[in-house]
Design a protein around this motif. Structure first.
Motif, PDB file in Angstrom:
ATOM      1  N   THR A 107       0.764  -1.327  -0.086  1.00  0.00           N
ATOM      2  CA  THR A 107      -0.211  -0.115  -0.157  1.00  0.00           C
ATOM      3  C   THR A 107       0.899   1.426  -0.141  1.00  0.00           C
ATOM      4  OG1 THR A 107      -0.120  -0.162   2.378  1.00  0.00           O
ATOM      5  CG2 THR A 107      -2.021  -0.931   1.082  1.00  0.00           C
ATOM      6  N   ALA A 108       2.321   1.269   0.453  1.00  0.00           N
ATOM      7  CA  ALA A 108       3.196   2.686   0.334  1.00  0.00           C
ATOM      8  C   ALA A 108       4.488   2.003   0.531  1.00  0.00           C
ATOM      9  CB  ALA A 108       2.739   3.397   1.713  1.00  0.00           C
ATOM     10  N   ILE A 109       5.224   2.826   0.228  1.00  0.00           N
ATOM     11  CA  ILE A 109       6.648   2.246   0.181  1.00  0.00           C
ATOM     12  C   ILE A 109       7.634   3.565   0.887  1.00  0.00           C
ATOM     13  CG2 ILE A 109       6.718   0.445  -1.474  1.00  0.00           C
ATOM     14  CD1 ILE A 109       7.788   2.315  -3.550  1.00  0.00           C
ATOM     15  N   SER A 115      -1.575  -4.041   3.069  1.00  0.00           N
ATOM     16  CA  SER A 115      -2.820  -3.886   3.653  1.00  0.00           C
ATOM     17  C   SER A 115      -3.316  -4.563   4.906  1.00  0.00           C
ATOM     18  CB  SER A 115      -3.887  -4.562   2.406  1.00  0.00           C
ATOM     19  OG  SER A 115      -3.328  -5.888   2.286  1.00  0.00           O
ATOM     20  N   ASN A 116      -2.423  -5.365   5.504  1.00  0.00           N
ATOM     21  CA  ASN A 116      -2.788  -6.026   6.889  1.00  0.00           C
ATOM     22  C   ASN A 116      -2.189  -5.090   7.740  1.00  0.00           C
ATOM     23  OD1 ASN A 116      -0.082  -6.706   6.629  1.00  0.00           O
ATOM     24  ND2 ASN A 116      -0.350  -9.073   7.150  1.00  0.00           N
ATOM     25  N   ALA A 134      -4.868  -1.653  10.658  1.00  0.00           N
ATOM     26  CA  ALA A 134      -5.626  -1.337   9.634  1.00  0.00           C
ATOM     27  C   ALA A 134      -4.452  -1.248   8.591  1.00  0.00           C
ATOM     28  CB  ALA A 134      -6.419  -0.367   9.483  1.00  0.00           C
ATOM     29  N   ALA A 135      -4.931  -1.135   7.378  1.00  0.00           N
ATOM     30  CA  ALA A 135      -3.791  -1.080   6.205  1.00  0.00           C
ATOM     31  C   ALA A 135      -3.273   0.505   6.373  1.00  0.00           C
ATOM     32  CB  ALA A 135      -4.751  -0.767   4.814  1.00  0.00           C
ATOM     33  N   ASP A 137      -2.611   5.095   9.164  1.00  0.00           N
ATOM     34  CA  ASP A 137      -3.421   3.869   8.367  1.00  0.00           C
ATOM     35  C   ASP A 137      -4.552   4.581   8.128  1.00  0.00           C
ATOM     36  OD1 ASP A 137      -4.860   3.985  10.807  1.00  0.00           O
ATOM     37  OD2 ASP A 137      -3.674   2.441  11.637  1.00  0.00           O
ATOM     38  N   ALA A 138      -5.562   3.575   7.655  1.00  0.00           N
ATOM     39  CA  ALA A 138      -6.866   3.839   7.273  1.00  0.00           C
ATOM     40  C   ALA A 138      -7.844   4.299   8.453  1.00  0.00           C
ATOM     41  CB  ALA A 138      -7.531   2.434   6.593  1.00  0.00           C
TER      42      ALA A 138
END
Length: 500
Positions: free
Chosen positions: A239-241, A255-256, A306-307, A324-325
């Motif tokens: 989801t991100a780097i 995402s976890n 969350a993600a 996060d989300a």
């Protein structure tokens, strides 16, 4: 001092209302600033420093602007440092999913849901490039540190790379024809979530692309050659780097809620360091040829439920900031991989995080105006494509009636210039589209060479005279533009001095 800037994205609960942008002291968690009434798209936050600090690490602080593209709306909110309310709202051609300023602060690139790539000139507001770059939404854009390369990533699984010289200087692009990328990288099998370009000149930099297919691919930016593929456990969507400032390691968020630390070098018993991957090799996050161990605490930063949606790092790489989300924001110690503090949560998902140095002038003069920096500003961004002149006559026409240069202001914002846009467009033409302006001279010189081969020395002399005349006209136009720019700069300084 170092500060962290966090922006909230759209919430699933519409009753939450608009979000906000918060600024905190990275070391102490002290709240510094809040910008209200904004719901920022992911990767759609940028800082525009004053010209005196464009090439400096001090991007934040007095005189800086905060740019936030609004989620689901064709609007760009502009905030001035020290003021909570929106200073200006720019109406855009369409929604923006991501934005990125060039390192020199001269160009603003953006991606859209329709797959288009936009580039504006920051000093003039001119829309310089509109290109149907992708078949799917453009989620991420990035510049090389020398500003010579622009890359974009999309839901269509591709990453495209453009040389800026070709993107701006191409006459087909100026006519609205989609630009042709230098490289079209299509090795991912699922949508891209983020791209990053390493430090250094574009000839030697690396390009990093992350995807929901559970891989991160590393390329040679100059050649487009695939170097290494990093594979995450069980194909977890990335989801991100974040690549650290020295490019010693990479952080990959999933995402976890896990954040994986991936070192680019491994050591042996003799203390020798070896770079991982290369030559297109696939590497698991546990190491070369090793089974990936998802439970290894030395590889995984755990804490989010969350993600993870955004990552940033301090300038020395000792601190990592993640969001996060759910809106949670953690500050990590990079060495121990432990959470050392938690910042105030956003009302919605964290869409963007920026860590920068905060410039706090020690002296001020009159109405809080800084005595050290010139206030930055962003002209109204145009919605129609700027088309450069094909010859010097158009440039000279842009300079007509420039004796009474005036600027209109409305609520602290520059709304119009007289003569309307002509002088500014001419200046942008010479700055951003130098090749088309030079075309008449080049054609005259080329024509002289062709006729020299067929008609002899007498015709060549005539063509040389034509080329010299064209060059003289160009020099005269440039001199007039320089004088006009001086007048405009003086007017801008006078306005800023009286306003701030």
């Amino acid at each position: 001092m170092e500060v962290v800037i966090t922006a909230g994205g759209p919430s699933e609960d519409a009753s939450d209302g608009p979000g906000f942008i918060s600024v905190y002291h990275l070391a102490t968690e002290q709240h510094i600033q809040t910008f209200k009434s904004t719901t920022c798209s992911r990767s759609a936050l940028a800082l525009l420093p004053p010209l005196s600090r464009t090439q400096s690490l001090h991007a934040g602080g007095e005189g800086s602007l905060v740019l936030a593209a609004q989620a689901g709306k064709p609007l760009l909110h502009v905030y001035r440092w020290g003021k909570e309310a929106v200073e200006a709202r720019h109406v855009l051609p369409e929604d923006l999913l991501c934005i990125a300023l060039s390192p020199d602060g001269v160009h603003l690139a953006a991606g859209t849901p329709s797959g288009k790539l936009y580039v504006w000139g920051v000093r003039s507001g001119a829309l310089l490039v509109v290109s149907a770059a992708h078949y799917g939404p453009v989620r991420t854009v990035a510049w090389s540190s020398d500003g010579q390369v622009l890359a974009s990533g999309s839901d269509d699984t591709t990453c495209k790379v453009w040389r800026v010289s070709g993107l701006f200087g191409d006459e087909d692009t100026a006519a609205g024809v989609p630009a042709k990328p230098t490289y079209d990288l299509n090795h991912h099998t699922h949508p891209l979530t983020q791209i990053a370009i390493g430090h250094g000149p574009s000839q030697s930099a690396r390009l990093y692309t992350a995807s929901t297919d559970g891989t991160i691919r590393i390329y040679n930016l100059a050649t487009g050659e695939p170097l290494t593929t990093l594979s995450l456990p069980a194909g977890q969507p990335v989801t991100a780097i974040l690549v650290d400032s020295l490019e010693r390691s990479l952080y990959a968020a999933t995402s976890n809620g896990h954040i994986y630390s991936v070192p680019f070098f491994t050591g042996d018993d003799r203390g020798l360091m070896t770079a991982i991957g290369g030559r297109g090799e696939i590497v698991g996050v546990g190491g070369i040829g090793e089974a990936v161990d998802d439970t290894a605490d030395d590889l995984v930063l755990r804490g989010h439920t969350a993600a993870v949606t955004a990552l940033a790092a301090s300038l020395d790489g000792s601190r990592l900031v993640s969001g996060d989300a759910t809106g949670a924001i953690f500050v990590w110690d990079a060495a121990s991989r432990q959470v050392i503090r938690k910042l105030k949560s956003q009302s919605g998902p964290v869409s963007s995080i920026i860590v920068t140095l905060f410039s706090n002038p020690t002296t001020t003069t009159g109405q809080g105006k800084s005595s050290g920096d010139t206030q930055s500003y962003l002209p109204q961004l145009k919605r129609t494509l700027f088309r450069p002149a094909n010859d010097l006559i158009s440039v000279q026409a842009s300079l007509q009636d420039d004796d009474d240069l005036e600027v209109d202001f409305d609520d602290g914002c520059i709304t119009d210039r007289h003569p309307p846009s002509r002088a500014i467009a001419a200046q942008a033409e010479l700055d951003d589209w130098n090749a088309p302006v030079q075309a008449p001279v080049n054609r005259a010189k080329a024509g002289g060479a062709d006729k020299n081969e067929s008609a002899g020395a007498e015709d060549t002399a005539g063509e040389d005279v034509a080329a010299a005349a064209a060059a003289a006209k160009l020099a005269d136009a440039q001199a007039q533009l320089a004088a006009l720019q001086q007048k405009y700069d003086a007017l801008e300084r006078e306005y800023v001095s009286s306003k701030f």
